[in-house]
Scaffold this active site. Structure first.
Site, mmCIF file in Angstrom:
data_model
loop_
_atom_site.group_PDB
_atom_site.id
_atom_site.type_symbol
_atom_site.label_atom_id
_atom_site.label_comp_id
_atom_site.label_asym_id
_atom_site.label_seq_id
_atom_site.Cartn_x
_atom_site.Cartn_y
_atom_site.Cartn_z
ATOM 1 N N ARG A 188 28.865 39.119 36.424
ATOM 2 C CA ARG A 188 29.722 38.286 35.541
ATOM 3 C C ARG A 188 28.785 37.551 34.594
ATOM 4 N NH1 ARG A 188 30.970 37.568 41.207
ATOM 5 N NH2 ARG A 188 33.010 38.544 41.761
ATOM 6 N N LYS A 214 30.285 33.996 43.045
ATOM 7 C CA LYS A 214 31.575 33.248 43.388
ATOM 8 C C LYS A 214 31.418 32.376 44.648
ATOM 9 C CE LYS A 214 35.001 34.542 40.099
ATOM 10 N NZ LYS A 214 36.577 35.049 40.013
ATOM 11 N N HIS A 287 32.700 41.256 30.004
ATOM 12 C CA HIS A 287 33.320 41.857 31.209
ATOM 13 C C HIS A 287 33.546 43.368 30.970
ATOM 14 C CE1 HIS A 287 35.591 40.719 34.816
ATOM 15 N NE2 HIS A 287 36.753 41.398 34.655
ATOM 16 N N ARG A 290 30.828 44.880 32.793
ATOM 17 C CA ARG A 290 31.017 45.011 34.273
ATOM 18 C C ARG A 290 32.080 46.160 34.596
ATOM 19 N NH1 ARG A 290 30.565 41.478 38.406
ATOM 20 N NH2 ARG A 290 32.381 41.280 39.934
ATOM 21 N N HIS A 313 31.923 41.746 45.277
ATOM 22 C CA HIS A 313 33.045 41.545 45.454
ATOM 23 C C HIS A 313 33.344 41.522 47.147
ATOM 24 C CE1 HIS A 313 34.985 41.813 41.949
ATOM 25 N NE2 HIS A 313 34.478 42.934 41.559
ATOM 26 N N TYR A 322 38.307 47.281 38.644
ATOM 27 C CA TYR A 322 37.066 47.540 37.819
ATOM 28 C C TYR A 322 36.929 49.072 37.460
ATOM 29 C CZ TYR A 322 36.219 42.487 38.586
ATOM 30 O OH TYR A 322 36.512 41.053 38.237
#
Length: 362
Positions: A188, A214, A287, A290, A313, A322
């Site tokens: 990210r 995250k 992105h 990604r 993830h 994705y």
């Protein structure tokens, strides 16, 4: 409304401080809710807003110039976001969808906190398609486009320094490294800009990047050899030119010696894209790179769980968002079918199967 926005901002930042919300996500929520209040009118009473009022704000945001990018920032046709009558680049469809999600989160909290009796988002009629048009079918670059971008990044790092260029303006190694990390590892953009030099380490002869993702989660991702070569060159030659001692830990620095901001990364990609041959060039966001990482790793039959861990993830099902379809990938997969390896290259003849030489596939 201002009081409600301020209280919501305090709540979001408190969640970020406790690790319940990623700092990058908190920043987006805070920025979007303040933009909503500005577009709706600071003097409005929150509980008086109707679904029509929300629709009006969403339309205003859709036609709000995107200050992060100028109309010709990329020099690439088809850059994200449409252009207004005054030439200013407007919000992209994905930015509009993100803004709508932020506003929805704000009103969900407002309803739970008792700031509004009715959540106006439940009766808002404007959807992302109406506000920004359909999102592009493909985010990931094709193999040819990705190779063009990566080739330009690698050429950039070995290009001779322009005569008369100041040392603190020599960002070629940094720019090449940014594109290689984004395309090869798929972090990210917030993970990239938060990276510190100490996050890269060697284990059993392999260079790893410890990525802080995250929710306070970390992952150690091994780096391909071409990326390691550029990383080492940047740490030895490129970063010292930019270092002013202001951000001693930051991996990526601006020419002022500050940690590179998230908004600067798109400009770096655009500069590298400008070096790609026109027939292989297509505008892409961080992105989008990604998506490119996920798409090509999965198309190469890389284990899905390994791809999940590279991208950071927690759930395999998220990978579906994705992954784009690549031209000819089904045909390529069947050419190298794992169950037919023993008969690959065989030739059918009368009365049976005879071994033939290697079959060359166009």
């Amino acid at each position: 409304m201002i009081e409600a926005v301020d209280r919501y901002t305090e709540m979001v930042r408190a969640k970020s401080a406790t690790g319940a919300l990623a700092p990058g996500s908190a920043e987006v929520y805070v920025r979007d809710v303040h933009t909503f209040a500005e577009l709706a009118g600071a003097g409005r009473v929150l509980d008086d807003l109707t679904g029509e009022d929300v629709d009006e704000v969403l339309l205003k945001f859709a036609h709000k110039p995107d200050g992060r990018r100028s109309p010709d920032a990329s020099g690439v046709p088809g850059a994200a976001g449409s252009v207004g009558s005054d030439g200013a680049r407007l919000q992209s469809a994905s930015s509009q969808a993100r803004f709508r999600r932020s506003v929805s989160a704000f009103f969900r909290h407002a309803a739970v906190a008792g700031w509004v009796q009715l959540n106006p988002m439940s009766v808002a009629t404007l959807k992302p398609k109406q506000r920004g048009g359909l999102r592009a079918e493909r985010r990931a670059l094709t193999t040819e486009q990705a190779e063009g971008l990566l080739g330009a990044a690698r050429e950039l790092v070995v290009a001779p320094v322009e005569v008369g260029k100041r040392a603190d303006q020599r960002t070629e190694l940094r720019d090449g490294l940014i594109v290689l990390l984004l395309a090869a590892v798929g972090p990210r953009v917030s993970e990239l800009t938060r990276a510190n030099g100490e996050d890269f380490f060697v284990n059993a002869g392999m260079r790893y990047w410890r990525i802080f993702g995250k929710g306070g989660r970390t992952r150690d991702v091994p780096l391909p050899r071409p990326v390691v070569e550029v990383l080492d060159a940047y740490l030895a030659e490129g970063r010292p030119l930019l270092d002013r001692g202001r951000e001693p830990k930051a991996l990526l620095l601006s020419w002022r010696g500050r940690r590179l901001a998230r908004g600067d990364v798109q400009g770096v990609i655009d500069r590298v894209l400008a070096r790609v041959e026109p027939e292989r060039r297509r505008s892409v966001t961080p992105h989008g790179l990604r998506h490119t990482t996920a798409t090509h790793l999965l198309a190469a039959a890389t284990d899905m769980d390994a791809v999940r861990r590279v991208l950071g993830h927690s759930d395999l099902s998220t990978l579906g968002r994705y992954r784009d379809e690549l031209p000819g990938e089904l045909e390529a997969a069947m050419r190298v079918h794992p169950l037919l390896g023993s008969v690959r290259g065989a030739e059918i003849v009368e009365g049976g199967v005879a071994e033939a030489g290697p079959v060359e596939v166009e």
